[in-house]
Design a protein around this motif. Sequence first.
Motif, PDB file in Angstrom:
ATOM      1  N   LEU A 255       0.828  -1.211   0.000  1.00  0.00           N
ATOM      2  CA  LEU A 255       0.000   0.000   0.000  1.00  0.00           C
ATOM      3  C   LEU A 255       0.859   1.256   0.000  1.00  0.00           C
ATOM      4  CD1 LEU A 255      -2.812  -1.020   2.532  1.00  0.00           C
ATOM      5  CD2 LEU A 255      -3.035  -0.749   0.049  1.00  0.00           C
ATOM      6  N   VAL A 256       2.062   1.163   0.571  1.00  0.00           N
ATOM      7  CA  VAL A 256       2.988   2.298   0.540  1.00  0.00           C
ATOM      8  C   VAL A 256       3.396   2.585  -0.905  1.00  0.00           C
ATOM      9  CG1 VAL A 256       5.268   3.117   1.196  1.00  0.00           C
ATOM     10  CG2 VAL A 256       3.848   1.949   2.869  1.00  0.00           C
ATOM     11  N   ASN A 257       3.749   1.541  -1.675  1.00  0.00           N
ATOM     12  CA  ASN A 257       4.093   1.730  -3.088  1.00  0.00           C
ATOM     13  C   ASN A 257       2.931   2.365  -3.846  1.00  0.00           C
ATOM     14  OD1 ASN A 257       5.639  -1.419  -2.755  1.00  0.00           O
ATOM     15  ND2 ASN A 257       6.782   0.465  -3.124  1.00  0.00           N
ATOM     16  N   GLN A 258       1.725   1.856  -3.583  1.00  0.00           N
ATOM     17  CA  GLN A 258       0.550   2.389  -4.275  1.00  0.00           C
ATOM     18  C   GLN A 258       0.337   3.855  -3.937  1.00  0.00           C
ATOM     19  OE1 GLN A 258      -3.586   0.355  -4.953  1.00  0.00           O
ATOM     20  NE2 GLN A 258      -3.695   1.372  -2.982  1.00  0.00           N
ATOM     21  N   ASP A 259       0.492   4.199  -2.669  1.00  0.00           N
ATOM     22  CA  ASP A 259       0.318   5.591  -2.235  1.00  0.00           C
ATOM     23  C   ASP A 259       1.399   6.481  -2.843  1.00  0.00           C
ATOM     24  OD1 ASP A 259      -1.190   7.428  -0.467  1.00  0.00           O
ATOM     25  OD2 ASP A 259       0.737   7.664   0.548  1.00  0.00           O
ATOM     26  N   MET A 260       2.633   5.998  -2.834  1.00  0.00           N
ATOM     27  CA  MET A 260       3.747   6.753  -3.409  1.00  0.00           C
ATOM     28  C   MET A 260       3.493   7.047  -4.891  1.00  0.00           C
ATOM     29  SD  MET A 260       7.768   5.614  -3.736  1.00  0.00           S
ATOM     30  CE  MET A 260       7.992   5.429  -1.982  1.00  0.00           C
ATOM     31  N   ILE A 261       3.087   6.020  -5.615  1.00  0.00           N
ATOM     32  CA  ILE A 261       2.847   6.177  -7.054  1.00  0.00           C
ATOM     33  C   ILE A 261       1.693   7.147  -7.309  1.00  0.00           C
ATOM     34  CG2 ILE A 261       2.018   4.973  -9.108  1.00  0.00           C
ATOM     35  CD1 ILE A 261       3.550   2.474  -8.066  1.00  0.00           C
ATOM     36  N   ASN A 294      24.427 -13.163  -2.584  1.00  0.00           N
ATOM     37  CA  ASN A 294      25.531 -13.787  -3.331  1.00  0.00           C
ATOM     38  C   ASN A 294      25.832 -13.070  -4.641  1.00  0.00           C
ATOM     39  OD1 ASN A 294      23.247 -14.438  -4.740  1.00  0.00           O
ATOM     40  ND2 ASN A 294      23.594 -16.655  -4.751  1.00  0.00           N
ATOM     41  N   GLY A 295      25.110 -11.972  -4.908  1.00  0.00           N
ATOM     42  CA  GLY A 295      25.334 -11.210  -6.128  1.00  0.00           C
ATOM     43  C   GLY A 295      24.625 -11.758  -7.343  1.00  0.00           C
ATOM     44  N   GLU A 296      23.917 -12.882  -7.173  1.00  0.00           N
ATOM     45  CA  GLU A 296      23.189 -13.488  -8.283  1.00  0.00           C
ATOM     46  C   GLU A 296      21.781 -12.913  -8.372  1.00  0.00           C
ATOM     47  OE1 GLU A 296      24.439 -15.727 -10.540  1.00  0.00           O
ATOM     48  OE2 GLU A 296      26.368 -15.295  -9.574  1.00  0.00           O
ATOM     49  N   ILE A 297      21.224 -12.952  -9.583  1.00  0.00           N
ATOM     50  CA  ILE A 297      19.869 -12.460  -9.806  1.00  0.00           C
ATOM     51  C   ILE A 297      18.894 -13.633  -9.777  1.00  0.00           C
ATOM     52  CG2 ILE A 297      18.308 -11.411 -11.494  1.00  0.00           C
ATOM     53  CD1 ILE A 297      20.701  -9.746 -12.446  1.00  0.00           C
ATOM     54  N   ASP A 298      17.875 -13.515  -8.937  1.00  0.00           N
ATOM     55  CA  ASP A 298      16.819 -14.527  -8.864  1.00  0.00           C
ATOM     56  C   ASP A 298      15.783 -14.163  -9.924  1.00  0.00           C
ATOM     57  OD1 ASP A 298      14.607 -16.100  -8.295  1.00  0.00           O
ATOM     58  OD2 ASP A 298      14.933 -16.052  -6.143  1.00  0.00           O
ATOM     59  N   GLU A 299      15.802 -14.875 -11.041  1.00  0.00           N
ATOM     60  CA  GLU A 299      14.937 -14.522 -12.166  1.00  0.00           C
ATOM     61  C   GLU A 299      13.470 -14.752 -11.857  1.00  0.00           C
ATOM     62  OE1 GLU A 299      16.654 -16.774 -15.339  1.00  0.00           O
ATOM     63  OE2 GLU A 299      18.569 -15.696 -15.209  1.00  0.00           O
ATOM     64  N   LYS A 300      13.163 -15.769 -11.063  1.00  0.00           N
ATOM     65  CA  LYS A 300      11.771 -16.002 -10.656  1.00  0.00           C
ATOM     66  C   LYS A 300      11.283 -14.848  -9.794  1.00  0.00           C
ATOM     67  CE  LYS A 300       7.945 -18.356  -9.652  1.00  0.00           C
ATOM     68  NZ  LYS A 300       7.390 -17.595  -8.539  1.00  0.00           N
ATOM     69  N   ASP A 301      12.132 -14.360  -8.913  1.00  0.00           N
ATOM     70  CA  ASP A 301      11.791 -13.218  -8.070  1.00  0.00           C
ATOM     71  C   ASP A 301      11.486 -11.994  -8.934  1.00  0.00           C
ATOM     72  OD1 ASP A 301      11.957 -11.817  -5.258  1.00  0.00           O
ATOM     73  OD2 ASP A 301      13.224 -10.628  -6.583  1.00  0.00           O
ATOM     74  N   PHE A 302      12.289 -11.774  -9.973  1.00  0.00           N
ATOM     75  CA  PHE A 302      12.047 -10.657 -10.889  1.00  0.00           C
ATOM     76  C   PHE A 302      10.683 -10.787 -11.550  1.00  0.00           C
ATOM     77  CE2 PHE A 302      12.067  -9.677 -15.475  1.00  0.00           C
ATOM     78  CZ  PHE A 302      12.012  -8.293 -15.404  1.00  0.00           C
ATOM     79  N   LEU A 303      10.363 -11.975 -12.051  1.00  0.00           N
ATOM     80  CA  LEU A 303       9.087 -12.172 -12.735  1.00  0.00           C
ATOM     81  C   LEU A 303       7.908 -12.024 -11.771  1.00  0.00           C
ATOM     82  CD1 LEU A 303      10.012 -15.078 -15.166  1.00  0.00           C
ATOM     83  CD2 LEU A 303       9.561 -12.693 -15.754  1.00  0.00           C
ATOM     84  N   ASP A 304       8.091 -12.411 -10.506  1.00  0.00           N
ATOM     85  CA  ASP A 304       7.043 -12.194  -9.513  1.00  0.00           C
ATOM     86  C   ASP A 304       6.773 -10.701  -9.338  1.00  0.00           C
ATOM     87  OD1 ASP A 304       6.929 -14.908  -9.181  1.00  0.00           O
ATOM     88  OD2 ASP A 304       7.782 -14.940  -7.161  1.00  0.00           O
ATOM     89  N   ARG A 305       7.819  -9.924  -9.239  1.00  0.00           N
ATOM     90  CA  ARG A 305       7.649  -8.471  -9.102  1.00  0.00           C
ATOM     91  C   ARG A 305       6.974  -7.891 -10.354  1.00  0.00           C
ATOM     92  NH1 ARG A 305      13.219  -6.167  -6.320  1.00  0.00           N
ATOM     93  NH2 ARG A 305      14.145  -8.183  -5.782  1.00  0.00           N
ATOM     94  N   ALA A 306       7.424  -8.359 -11.518  1.00  0.00           N
ATOM     95  CA  ALA A 306       6.857  -7.879 -12.774  1.00  0.00           C
ATOM     96  C   ALA A 306       5.368  -8.190 -12.863  1.00  0.00           C
ATOM     97  CB  ALA A 306       7.602  -8.504 -13.954  1.00  0.00           C
ATOM     98  N   GLU A 307       4.988  -9.374 -12.386  1.00  0.00           N
ATOM     99  CA  GLU A 307       3.584  -9.781 -12.439  1.00  0.00           C
ATOM    100  C   GLU A 307       2.713  -8.869 -11.588  1.00  0.00           C
ATOM    101  OE1 GLU A 307       0.623 -12.026 -14.130  1.00  0.00           O
ATOM    102  OE2 GLU A 307       2.775 -11.973 -14.607  1.00  0.00           O
ATOM    103  N   LEU A 308       3.210  -8.493 -10.416  1.00  0.00           N
ATOM    104  CA  LEU A 308       2.440  -7.595  -9.554  1.00  0.00           C
ATOM    105  C   LEU A 308       2.303  -6.210 -10.170  1.00  0.00           C
ATOM    106  CD1 LEU A 308       3.642  -8.469  -5.934  1.00  0.00           C
ATOM    107  CD2 LEU A 308       1.767  -9.440  -7.269  1.00  0.00           C
ATOM    108  N   LEU A 309       3.365  -5.717 -10.782  1.00  0.00           N
ATOM    109  CA  LEU A 309       3.307  -4.401 -11.414  1.00  0.00           C
ATOM    110  C   LEU A 309       2.390  -4.417 -12.632  1.00  0.00           C
ATOM    111  CD1 LEU A 309       7.042  -3.390 -10.955  1.00  0.00           C
ATOM    112  CD2 LEU A 309       5.067  -2.216  -9.970  1.00  0.00           C
ATOM    113  N   SER A 310       2.351  -5.527 -13.350  1.00  0.00           N
ATOM    114  CA  SER A 310       1.395  -5.658 -14.458  1.00  0.00           C
ATOM    115  C   SER A 310      -0.030  -5.602 -13.921  1.00  0.00           C
ATOM    116  CB  SER A 310       1.625  -6.972 -15.209  1.00  0.00           C
ATOM    117  OG  SER A 310       2.845  -6.963 -15.920  1.00  0.00           O
TER     118      SER A 310
END
Length: 473
Positions: A255-261, A294-310
């Motif tokens: 809700l903070v992200n939504q309010d900020m946006i 570990n400096g690695e990118i979790d690609e599933k985590d990225f797609l989860d975030r992308a799905e919420l923003l969509s």
Amino acid sequence: MKNPTIEPEQKALEINLDDKIYGTFSEIGAGQEVARYFFQAGAAAGTVAKTMSAYDKVYSDEIYGPEPSGRYVCESRIYKMLDHEYHLIENRLTHERPDTKFFVFADTIAALNYHRTIKGDGWLGIRFQLHPSGATNDLVIHVKMLDNDTLQQQQAIGILGTNLIYACYHYGNNAELLVKSLKDSLKGRIIIDMIRLTGPDFEDLDNRWLSLMLVKHGLSDVAMFDSDRKNQHASEFLYRKAILVVRGSYRPTTLVNQDMITKAWNQFRNEDIVDPKKSFLLAEITLDNLKGVNGEIDEKDFLDRAELLSAMGMTVAITDCQVHERLIHYLREYKAPKIGLVIGAGELEKTIQIKHEENKGRLLAAFGELFEELVKIYVYPMMQAGNEEMITSKNLPISEEIRFLYQHLLGSEQIVDVVDYDPALLHIFSKEVLNMVQSDEGDWESMVPEKIAKVIKTQYLFGFPREKLEFKY
């Protein structure tokens, strides 16, 4: 183990020697440079059905139809070229060559001009079959050329087009290698900032992941996709628009992200210099923010975030622009009359501190690169955990050495607070919400928008436990 780079001449020859691959080359704007590689490699008769180049606009419009925008180096042009040429090769050669995998390669390029007012960019695409008589797939990219010489830019397009064709037929089962191979023999010479791979053979491929691959492997600092999960290029929707960028982790969207946006967007569109009808809102996720301990990118985590923003209806920019100036530089190319950056108070404090530490002796220049006249920073307040004091731009702890400069930025309103925010939401912290989501404990659903809670639960995002959902229902 790294895959060895195959020279473009070898790639062209391998394609030419494959008697199952046959197609058309249609090139506008930088010579017939891709076709040239296939002719010079030898055995081109085994690959080339036709080459053509309709440079004159009247001829081009007669063949492919007019462009309402008046622009010929654009996304719609590349698809018109692919449609027209593939229809011809399919009608004329399907019965003659039933065992052939057909393709049409097309490009429309604006190379460096004589007066150097055009830097060089364009669109390249291929429509191709992976199986004789099979359905077709499309791979389309947008490229910026970095060579400062017309002949070198033409050569770069020749190499890139060859890489593109070769990748479709040799790396179709390895999308990450397909993306990486596009810059073979072109290091430092091109930027690819949009890629779209569609078709029946790639139905399971999430194109947003391809955008991540562009940024991850250094083909571009910026790639974008819209709320329909479709990769887009900035030139198609940001040209001459006032742009507001909201940087965040969105892990998950709260809700903070939504309010900020919402609040920053309303404030931005009410600025005197901003035409609400010519403004655009972007959510930004940085590559650095996607990296784990570990400096690695979790690609599933990225797609989860992308799905919420969509789900929130957002267009997203995935960037390697931890330093804001790199993103500003990218957006300025599209002649934005105003750029707004929305960041939390804590992020602003960290940004200013880093600038101070890394630019002693050139503070004015360093701050000037970020705080250009057309740039305004909107600061969302922060409530520190365990501390009831609210941090805003006004009471941000700033080093005494740069306080005079910071006060100037406040006075000139290049740094302003987001107004009309909801203080009742400031106790919500994404990390705490994430922990609750992963265990499905606590009242996390009251801390995220209703539609976000539904998406998390139905798609099991961010490690939401399947067994608990099944038990509840």
